[in-house]
Design an enzyme around this catalytic site. Structure first.
Site, PDB file in Angstrom:
ATOM      1  N   ARG A 211       0.804  -1.224   0.000  1.00 50.15           N
ATOM      2  CA  ARG A 211       0.000   0.000   0.000  1.00 50.15           C
ATOM      3  C   ARG A 211       0.845   1.287   0.000  1.00 50.15           C
ATOM      4  O   ARG A 211       0.407   2.317   0.490  1.00 50.15           O
ATOM      5  CB  ARG A 211      -0.940   0.015   1.212  1.00 50.15           C
ATOM      6  CG  ARG A 211      -2.062  -1.014   1.161  1.00 50.15           C
ATOM      7  CD  ARG A 211      -3.103  -0.636   0.121  1.00 50.15           C
ATOM      8  NE  ARG A 211      -4.326  -1.417   0.281  1.00 50.15           N
ATOM      9  CZ  ARG A 211      -4.604  -2.540  -0.374  1.00 50.15           C
ATOM     10  NH1 ARG A 211      -3.716  -3.032  -1.219  1.00 50.15           N
ATOM     11  NH2 ARG A 211      -5.743  -3.173  -0.194  1.00 50.15           N
TER      12      ARG A 211
ATOM     13  N   GLU B 116      -4.702   4.039   6.034  1.00 50.49           N
ATOM     14  CA  GLU B 116      -4.551   3.925   4.582  1.00 50.49           C
ATOM     15  C   GLU B 116      -4.974   5.227   3.920  1.00 50.49           C
ATOM     16  O   GLU B 116      -4.439   5.619   2.884  1.00 50.49           O
ATOM     17  CB  GLU B 116      -5.386   2.755   4.041  1.00 50.49           C
ATOM     18  CG  GLU B 116      -5.131   2.479   2.583  1.00 50.49           C
ATOM     19  CD  GLU B 116      -5.631   1.122   2.135  1.00 50.49           C
ATOM     20  OE1 GLU B 116      -6.180   1.046   1.027  1.00 50.49           O
ATOM     21  OE2 GLU B 116      -5.455   0.146   2.878  1.00 50.49           O
TER      22      GLU B 116
ATOM     23  N   SER C  14     -11.000   1.829   1.946  1.00 48.70           N
ATOM     24  CA  SER C  14     -10.517   1.263   3.208  1.00 48.70           C
ATOM     25  C   SER C  14      -9.825   2.331   4.044  1.00 48.70           C
ATOM     26  O   SER C  14      -8.986   3.075   3.538  1.00 48.70           O
ATOM     27  CB  SER C  14      -9.540   0.113   2.946  1.00 48.70           C
ATOM     28  OG  SER C  14     -10.185  -0.945   2.274  1.00 48.70           O
TER      29      SER C  14
END
Length: 308
Positions: free
Chosen positions: A169, A300, A218
């Site tokens: 990520r 995130e 998310s």
């Protein structure tokens, strides 16, 4: 803050409200918003801009909280008209950084190229590269060939996979670098089969995620696992939604912010949330999860700017 800005062929807007440019619809103004006419315009602007002036490259705001006090910087946002073109060459797809992930996936599938994992990822392809977006076990790093970018000093460069330093990520780009174009390479596939797969993915997403609510995807990364020696590794079998549920935070509220009842790792604006509500609720979730399980959730969603 007052800046001495260079001449440009693009569009400069002072005190531009960023709330309307993010999916969560919160946040204060940027000092300036710059929408370059093309890559050369962007390059000339950054080269002439005082190096002390901060810049922030912004995609479509799908994974972003801008704090209520706004951003003391020049925000650079690429127009899809200029930076949204998509071309196919063999199994390679080259897309302007402002092209939406869904468009890239659909264009590739129609040409018999499997980039289907991108179909349900919100945002633009430049952002997908920057954050190494992934879904269904595939990540942007897996298909990345190269990217064109303009650095903070105005130089135009080609970035290779080694330059990106991809990790879970995330990637590591030079401060102020703006990705303008991306080339990806997928595997060959039957167009009808790929289209059917994407339709199934969309149906699954809509059944399990609050796609009709204002969210930013998310909220937290899935926690890293631990090896037999107790060291953190890069295995992400443990899901963020599970530890949020275990901490009793599904559906938790703060002001107009809520952790979704449908999927507890989605932070949503119910209609009246401020950036402070959203970030504050996220921090409450992190604390509850840590108190419950000893796990520290990592954001995130990117948070930028100043509080009021």
């Amino acid at each position: 803050m007052t800046y001495d800005l260079p001449q440009t062929r693009g569009r400069l807007t002072a005190q531009k409200a960023l709330s309307g440019l993010t999916w969560l619809r919160v946040g204060g103004p940027a000092d300036w918003l710059f929408q370059p006419a093309d890559s050369d315009d962007l390059s000339a602007f950054l080269k002439a801009l005082d190096p002390s002036v901060p810049v922030f490259p912004m995609g479509v705001g799908s994974n972003l909280i801008v704090r209520d006090g706004g951003l003391r910087a020049v925000v650079i946002r690429l127009s899809p008209r200029t930076f949204g073109q998509i071309e196919v060459n063999g199994l390679e797809v080259t897309a302007g950084a402002a092209a939406l992930d869904a468009r890239v996936a659909n264009t590739a599938a129609a040409a018999g190229i499997d980039l289907t994992f991108l179909r349900t990822i919100p945002g633009s392809i430049g952002g997908a590269v920057r954050m190494n977006a992934g879904c269904y076990g595939s990540y942007t790093a897996d298909v990345f060939v190269s990217a064109q970018a303009v650095l903070r000093d105005g130089s135009q460069v080609t970035l290779t996979p080694d330059d990106m330093h991809f990790a879970y990520r995330q990637s590591k780009l030079p401060e102020g670098a703006v990705i303008t174009c991306v080339t990806l390479k997928g595997k060959a596939g039957d167009p009808e089969t790929l289209a059917s797969r994407m339709a199934d993915q969309l149906a699954k997403r809509d059944a399990t995620q609050p796609t009709k609510d204002r969210s930013a995807g998310s909220t937290f990364r899935n926690p890293a696992g631990f090896s037999s020696t107790g060291q953190a590794d890069d295995v992400h079998d443990l899901k963020a939604w599970k530890v949020i549920d275990d901490a009793g935070m599904r559906g938790a509220r703060k002001g107009g912010a809520q952790m979704s009842e449908k999927h507890s790792n989605f932070l949503i604006n119910t209609g009246t949330a401020t950036a402070a509500d959203l970030e504050g609720l996220g921090e409450e979730v992190r604390k509850k999860v840590y108190d419950s399980s000893g796990i520290t959730l990592e954001w995130e969603i990117m948070r930028i700017g100043e509080p009021t």
